[in-house]
Design a protein around this motif. Structure first.
Motif, PDB file in Angstrom:
ATOM      1  N   LEU A 137       0.821  -1.208   0.000  1.00 30.48           N
ATOM      2  CA  LEU A 137       0.000   0.000   0.000  1.00 30.48           C
ATOM      3  C   LEU A 137       0.857   1.261   0.000  1.00 30.48           C
ATOM      4  O   LEU A 137       0.519   2.252  -0.654  1.00 30.48           O
ATOM      5  CB  LEU A 137      -0.943  -0.029   1.203  1.00 30.48           C
ATOM      6  N   LYS A 138       1.964   1.229   0.715  1.00 31.58           N
ATOM      7  CA  LYS A 138       2.874   2.376   0.707  1.00 31.58           C
ATOM      8  C   LYS A 138       3.464   2.587  -0.678  1.00 31.58           C
ATOM      9  O   LYS A 138       3.554   3.723  -1.169  1.00 31.58           O
ATOM     10  CB  LYS A 138       3.990   2.159   1.731  1.00 31.58           C
ATOM     11  N   ARG A 139       3.848   1.514  -1.341  1.00 28.97           N
ATOM     12  CA  ARG A 139       4.419   1.621  -2.676  1.00 28.97           C
ATOM     13  C   ARG A 139       3.357   2.020  -3.707  1.00 28.97           C
ATOM     14  O   ARG A 139       3.652   2.739  -4.664  1.00 28.97           O
ATOM     15  CB  ARG A 139       5.084   0.295  -3.063  1.00 28.97           C
ATOM     16  N   ARG A 147      -3.890   7.423  -5.284  1.00 27.38           N
ATOM     17  CA  ARG A 147      -4.482   8.202  -4.194  1.00 27.38           C
ATOM     18  C   ARG A 147      -5.834   7.634  -3.780  1.00 27.38           C
ATOM     19  O   ARG A 147      -6.211   7.684  -2.620  1.00 27.38           O
ATOM     20  CB  ARG A 147      -4.645   9.668  -4.615  1.00 27.38           C
ATOM     21  N   ARG A 148      -6.571   7.127  -4.753  1.00 24.01           N
ATOM     22  CA  ARG A 148      -7.870   6.500  -4.518  1.00 24.01           C
ATOM     23  C   ARG A 148      -7.852   5.136  -5.187  1.00 24.01           C
ATOM     24  O   ARG A 148      -7.325   4.996  -6.291  1.00 24.01           O
ATOM     25  CB  ARG A 148      -9.003   7.357  -5.086  1.00 24.01           C
ATOM     26  N   LEU A 168      -2.240   5.502   5.877  1.00 28.76           N
ATOM     27  CA  LEU A 168      -1.298   6.096   4.926  1.00 28.76           C
ATOM     28  C   LEU A 168      -1.897   7.276   4.163  1.00 28.76           C
ATOM     29  O   LEU A 168      -1.188   7.941   3.410  1.00 28.76           O
ATOM     30  CB  LEU A 168      -0.828   5.030   3.935  1.00 28.76           C
ATOM     31  N   GLY A 169      -3.183   7.518   4.335  1.00 31.61           N
ATOM     32  CA  GLY A 169      -3.822   8.634   3.656  1.00 31.61           C
ATOM     33  C   GLY A 169      -4.459   8.282   2.332  1.00 31.61           C
ATOM     34  O   GLY A 169      -4.848   9.179   1.573  1.00 31.61           O
ATOM     35  N   LEU A 170      -4.582   6.993   2.040  1.00 30.15           N
ATOM     36  CA  LEU A 170      -5.243   6.556   0.813  1.00 30.15           C
ATOM     37  C   LEU A 170      -6.754   6.543   1.013  1.00 30.15           C
ATOM     38  O   LEU A 170      -7.249   6.165   2.077  1.00 30.15           O
ATOM     39  CB  LEU A 170      -4.778   5.156   0.423  1.00 30.15           C
ATOM     40  N   GLU A 171      -7.475   6.944  -0.011  1.00 33.59           N
ATOM     41  CA  GLU A 171      -8.933   6.862   0.010  1.00 33.59           C
ATOM     42  C   GLU A 171      -9.320   5.561  -0.684  1.00 33.59           C
ATOM     43  O   GLU A 171      -9.211   5.446  -1.908  1.00 33.59           O
ATOM     44  CB  GLU A 171      -9.551   8.052  -0.712  1.00 33.59           C
TER      45      GLU A 171
END
Length: 241
Positions: A137-139, A147-148, A168-171
């Protein structure tokens, strides 16, 4: 040593100790299997209730068999991802998994399976360094510019994946692949390992692990930007007017 001595001296010491251990274990199990998934439950949907969103689908890796074909667990994830693509709910695929050696390659097994199912190769992006859920997910965010997204993984794994993605701030929205066909003992093994993995996920949010990063990699979004969610409805409304 003082605790052991106290237990030996106190007639009810062992009973109290057992009650304390049982209470702690009960609280821990409630946290792991009730509170933890409740934090992300609103982001998890059945595949047929997922609205078209024009975002990539991240398929998280799992075991590969000695013949380099997906295991039953991984095949379940791929089948669920394919349903999204066939329903017009997948912009493109990011298949992320472990490629620890020349003889073990989860992303390649996933790519081959999807291509045999009819997915165009140009719409499959491979991440060969997704050794852990956090890394994948970070990669996805740092290397592939996501981003989404929709995250597809097994039912026992999905709450943890969505939890990490949100941290991590992903939607993201999550779609679960059912593991019923794996049988009782296999599922018991999955959930037992997940108990420990959810504790590790919480630890990772406090102390982020080192993730192998690198330069930005191209994706289909670079040559054909996805539609915004609801863009199709807006276009139809303009035509009607």
């Amino acid at each position: 040593m003082r605790i052991v001595a106290w237990l030996r001296r106190t007639p009810q010491g062992w009973r109290r100790f057992g009650v304390a251990v049982a209470a702690s274990l009960t609280v821990d199990l409630l946290w792991t299997f009730l509170w933890f998934p409740s934090r992300v439950q609103d982001r998890i949907l059945p595949w047929d209730q997922l609205p078209p969103s024009g975002v990539p689908v991240i398929v998280l890796g799992a075991g590969v068999l000695p013949d380099r074909e997906p295991s039953r667990v991984l095949q379940g994830r791929l089948e669920q991802a394919l349903r999204l693509q066939q329903a017009g709910k997948a912009r493109w695929f990011l298949v992320s998994g472990d490629n620890r050696s020349l003889y073990y390659n989860e992303p390649l097994a996933m790519r081959r399976w999807l291509q045999r199912a009819g997915v165009p190769p140009a719409f499959i992006v491979s991440d060969y360094a997704g050794r852990r859920t956090y890394d994948s997910l970070k990669r996805a965010q740092a290397i592939f510019g996501v981003r989404r997204a929709v995250v597809v993984t097994s039912d026992f794994h999905l709450p943890r994946a969505v939890f990490i993605a949100q941290h991590l701030g992903l939607e993201v929205r999550g779609v679960a692949a059912d593991t019923e066909r794996n049988g009782f003992w296999a599922r018991l093994s999955f959930w037992s390992r997940e108990w420990a993995a959810r504790h590790k996920a919480l630890f990772d949010t406090w102390f982020p692990p080192d993730t192998l990063l690198g330069p930005r990699e191209p994706t289909p979004d670079d040559w054909a930007p996805p539609l915004r969610e609801g863009a199709g409805d807006a276009a139809n409304a303009q035509k009607d007017s």
